[in-house]
Scaffold this active site. Structure first.
Site, short mmCIF file in Angstrom:
data_model
loop_
_atom_site.label_atom_id
_atom_site.label_comp_id
_atom_site.label_asym_id
_atom_site.label_seq_id
_atom_site.Cartn_x
_atom_site.Cartn_y
_atom_site.Cartn_z
N ASP A 233 54.61 22.12 28.32
CA ASP A 233 53.28 21.53 28.46
C ASP A 233 53.22 20.61 29.68
O ASP A 233 54.22 20.00 30.06
CB ASP A 233 53.00 20.71 27.19
CG ASP A 233 51.59 20.20 27.10
OD1 ASP A 233 50.66 21.03 27.02
OD2 ASP A 233 51.40 18.96 27.12
N GLU A 257 53.30 25.27 31.89
CA GLU A 257 51.84 25.19 31.98
C GLU A 257 51.48 24.42 33.25
O GLU A 257 51.65 23.20 33.30
CB GLU A 257 51.24 24.47 30.77
CG GLU A 257 49.72 24.44 30.84
CD GLU A 257 49.06 23.16 30.34
OE1 GLU A 257 47.85 23.16 30.13
OE2 GLU A 257 49.76 22.13 30.18
C1 ABC Z 1 40.79 16.24 23.59
C2 ABC Z 1 39.52 16.83 23.02
C3 ABC Z 1 38.72 17.56 24.07
C4 ABC Z 1 38.42 16.61 25.17
C5 ABC Z 1 39.72 16.04 25.69
C6 ABC Z 1 39.50 15.01 26.77
O1 ABC Z 1 40.44 15.40 24.63
O2 ABC Z 1 39.88 17.72 21.97
O3 ABC Z 1 37.51 18.02 23.51
O4 ABC Z 1 37.78 17.31 26.21
C7 ABC Z 1 45.69 18.11 23.72
C8 ABC Z 1 44.75 18.72 22.71
C9 ABC Z 1 43.31 18.62 23.19
C10 ABC Z 1 42.96 17.19 23.60
C11 ABC Z 1 44.00 16.73 24.65
C12 ABC Z 1 43.76 15.30 25.13
O5 ABC Z 1 45.31 16.80 24.08
O6 ABC Z 1 45.10 20.07 22.54
O7 ABC Z 1 42.45 19.03 22.15
O8 ABC Z 1 41.65 17.22 24.11
O9 ABC Z 1 43.94 14.39 24.10
C13 ABC Z 1 47.82 20.76 27.82
C14 ABC Z 1 47.69 21.53 26.51
C15 ABC Z 1 46.54 20.98 25.72
C16 ABC Z 1 46.90 19.55 25.29
C17 ABC Z 1 47.55 18.79 26.38
C18 ABC Z 1 47.91 17.40 26.12
C19 ABC Z 1 47.94 19.34 27.55
O10 ABC Z 1 47.63 22.88 26.77
O11 ABC Z 1 46.21 21.73 24.58
O12 ABC Z 1 45.66 18.92 24.90
O13 ABC Z 1 49.30 17.47 25.74
C20 ABC Z 1 44.83 18.99 32.03
C21 ABC Z 1 46.35 19.11 32.04
C22 ABC Z 1 46.83 20.22 31.12
C23 ABC Z 1 46.27 20.04 29.70
C24 ABC Z 1 44.75 20.03 29.84
C25 ABC Z 1 44.07 19.85 28.48
O14 ABC Z 1 44.35 18.93 30.70
O15 ABC Z 1 46.80 19.34 33.37
O16 ABC Z 1 48.25 20.15 31.07
N1 ABC Z 1 46.74 21.08 28.78
C26 ABC Z 1 41.61 20.62 35.93
C27 ABC Z 1 42.95 20.00 36.23
C28 ABC Z 1 43.93 20.30 35.10
C29 ABC Z 1 43.35 19.78 33.79
C30 ABC Z 1 42.01 20.47 33.56
C31 ABC Z 1 41.35 20.05 32.25
O17 ABC Z 1 41.14 20.18 34.66
O18 ABC Z 1 43.45 20.49 37.45
O19 ABC Z 1 45.15 19.65 35.35
O20 ABC Z 1 44.25 20.11 32.72
O21 ABC Z 1 41.13 18.69 32.28
C32 ABC Z 1 40.28 25.47 37.66
C33 ABC Z 1 40.93 24.50 38.61
C34 ABC Z 1 41.79 23.53 37.81
C35 ABC Z 1 40.94 22.84 36.74
C36 ABC Z 1 40.28 23.91 35.88
C37 ABC Z 1 39.42 23.29 34.77
O22 ABC Z 1 39.50 24.78 36.69
O23 ABC Z 1 41.75 25.19 39.54
O24 ABC Z 1 42.35 22.56 38.66
O25 ABC Z 1 41.80 22.04 35.91
O26 ABC Z 1 39.46 26.35 38.39
#
Ligand code: ABC
Ligand code: CA
Length: 539
Positions: A233, A257
């Site tokens: 992760d 990831e």
């Molecule tokens: C909770 C709520 C959500 C709310 C969020 C803020 O808080 O449930 O409704 O929106 C866990 C839970 C989630 C929880 C989060 C935060 O924790 O499963 O339900 O969300 O408390 C991993 C896992 C994911 C997990 C975590 C945390 C990490 O797969 O399930 O979430 O351990 C970032 C991280 C990535 C992470 C993701 C959720 O957030 O890098 O590791 N996933 C851009 C950024 C990314 C970023 C993404 C989303 O936005 O570059 O780094 O991911 O914020 C593309 C671009 C990308 C862009 C995407 C959206 O579009 O090239 O750069 O990503 O075109």
């Protein structure tokens, strides 16, 4: 005939007998993975409680539930599962609900008792191994989580560090700041995910005590539970040079990831860890198929070509997917089953390791997190009259057949055969597969066709090819060229009749392949030549 396909029982049964511990990336390439959100797959006691995803609460799924339903997974042709993070998470509720998904570790030396006991996890591991299947565990190294203890606005926020084991003190963490600039890598690595309501405390992975703790933790976790692979992760949130020693302590396949649509950004992580989840291609596929015929199919080829060039080991070790726990399900965006089937085909026919997110086979339609984390038990695990279950079964069987028919299938790069007459089609060659995809959909006014010139060098004249999704056949022209029309916007996965076994369940009546080892080496050489020629036709 350009190839001589060997349809051997020997090759496929040797896959089943693969060693179950310290699984390497090469071992994983032969497999396909079913991703489970542990809390949402099955209850050990067999009950089927309601589960309102919008509540963001535990619904009761656990490791024993997975054990009880391994046949459901294996019967679709999967030989590995990926489960949610296993360690103890923040207890009770938070501003973002409960930690049912497992991504909010609190004590990394204890297990999440909502999912079961240590014995249950060991039983899951051994139940999988008994079936010749692999266990991939999701691991979180970037952060741990505790609810803030301050009730008014205090900065930085305060926490009960004693909950955060084995770290236990503020100096194990980077100074609190939230990631504000994703273009600033120091920000991405050393500021925190989350928000002030639920901050994800960012571990100081520049601190050698923290680093050593994580290295020995992963080594023990893998050995205690006989884990075969790790989904890592938030890997982009830790400095790249942290990862090589993490990987060597893990000693098993690691897939990172790196949530980004950009190959060049993701590429360096394929050096420290075995590979990455193929996010850049995921976005290309999603956009190509969910925007009608204005979706740009050629970006798929562009992403794949870039990744083949830039990733360590090309794209052979990537995790290839079209749904997961962080993104809306396909059917929240498109309902046309022809489009859905095209998209679902992608992970099984390219270079990477196919990953299917649980529930996709049942046609689940949840949108963004948390709606995309529906309870699978509400489907009753029913596989009768489920066209997508059948689709997945066929795709898994076809990939297994491709592996056994062509011993260089897993090391031959997929290549794209330019379709100049249309931007709505894609032709992908990875012998013995020729996969034809289209985003025209099933509408009566839409039509699509593909043409494969003889210069692609794939076939000889009058060769019979079988679309393994329907068992319909097509025959190449005298010069080995081929033109095919889509039917109802559906994808086609063509395999030479000679690469299919007459006694096999995959279009056995259309097959002409003999059993036995005949021609295996000829087949390898033929495939290599074909791949080189096809490579000359890249878009
Ligand atoms: C909770 C709520 C959500 C709310 C969020 C803020 O808080 O449930 O409704 O929106 C866990 C839970 C989630 C929880 C989060 C935060 O924790 O499963 O339900 O969300 O408390 C991993 C896992 C994911 C997990 C975590 C945390 C990490 O797969 O399930 O979430 O351990 C970032 C991280 C990535 C992470 C993701 C959720 O957030 O890098 O590791 N996933 C851009 C950024 C990314 C970023 C993404 C989303 O936005 O570059 O780094 O991911 O914020 C593309 C671009 C990308 C862009 C995407 C959206 O579009 O090239 O750069 O990503 O075109
Ligand atoms: Ca970090």
């Amino acid at each position: 005939m350009k190839y001589s396909w060997a349809t051997t029982v020997v090759a496929s049964s040797s896959l089943l007998a693969t060693a179950v511990s310290a699984a390497s990336a090469d071992d994983w390439t032969k497999r396909s993975v079913y991703q489970v959100v542990t809390d949402r797959f099955a209850l050990g006691n067999g009950s089927s409680p309601s589960c309102d995803t919008s509540q963001k609460k535990y619904c009761g799924g656990n490791w024993q539930g997975i054990i009880n339903h391994l046949d459901y997974i294996q019967d679709m042709g999967f030989d590995a599962i990926w489960i949610s993070p296993v360690v103890e998470n923040v207890q009770g509720t938070t501003t973002e609900g409960e930690a049912y998904h497992g991504y909010w570790p609190q004590n990394i030396n204890s297990l999440n008792t909502n999912f079961g006991s240590a014995d249950d996890l060991k039983s899951l591991s051994s139940a999988l191994h008994d079936k010749g299947m692999h266990l991939m565990v999701d691991v979180v190294v970037n952060h741990v989580v505790a609810n803030p203890t301050n009730t008014s606005s205090v900065w930085p926020e305060t926490f009960d560090y004693s909950l955060l084991q084995p770290f236990g003190a503020a100096n194990s963490f980077h100074t609190q700041c939230f990631i504000s600039d994703y273009n600033n890598q120091t920000d991405v690595e050393q500021c925190w995910l989350g928000d002030s309501g639920l901050p994800l405390l960012d571990l100081d992975t520049e601190n050698s005590t923290v680093v050593d703790t994580m290295y020995s933790w992963i080594k023990n976790l893998v050995s205690d539970y006989d884990i075969d692979g790790l989904r890592v992760d938030t890997a982009k949130h830790i400095r790249q040079d942290f990862w090589p020693d993490f990987a060597s302590n893990a000693g098993v396949y690691t897939v990172a990831e790196i949530l980004i649509g950009n190959v060049t950004y993701a590429a360096p992580y394929t050096k420290g860890l075995d590979s990455v989840l193929d996010y850049p291609t995921y976005y290309a596929v999603y956009n190509a198929f969910t925007n009608g015929t204005s979706g740009n199919m050629s970006t798929i080829a562009e992403m794949v070509n870039q990744a083949q060039d830039q990733y360590n080991h090309g794209t052979f070790y990537v995790g290839s997917f079209v749904e997961n726990q962080d993104n809306p399900r396909i059917q929240s965006t498109v309902s046309d089953q022809a489009i859905v089937k095209n998209m679902m085909t992608w992970p099984f026919i390219n270079d990477g390791i196919p990953i299917l997110y649980y529930g996709q086979e049942q046609g689940y339609q949840g949108g963004n997190d948390p709606a995309n984390r529906e309870a699978l038990w509400l489907s009753g695990f029913n596989t009768e009259n489920k066209p997508l279950v059948t689709h997945v079964k066929t795709l898994n069987a076809a990939r297994k057949q491709a592996i056994s028919a062509n011993s260089s299938f897993l090391t031959t790069k997929a290549s794209f055969i330019s379709q100049s007459s249309s931007t709505s089609t894609l032709a992908i060659s990875k012998p013995p597969f020729l996969t034809l995809l289209t985003n025209v959909g099933s509408g009566s006014s839409s039509s699509a066709s593909w043409s494969i010139p003889s210069s692609a060098g794939l076939y000889s004249g009058k060769e019979t090819l079988v679309d393994v999704l329907t068992c319909d056949t097509v025959t190449t022209e005298d010069d080995g060229s081929l033109s095919v029309s889509a039917s109802g916007g559906l994808p086609k996965v063509l395999m030479p009749a000679e690469a299919l076994s007459k006694s096999g369940s995959l279009c056995g009546s259309q097959a002409s392949g003999a059993m036995g080892l005949r021609g295996l080496n000829v087949g390898m050489m033929g495939a290599a030549v074909g791949a080189i020629l096809a490579g000359m036709m890249l878009v």
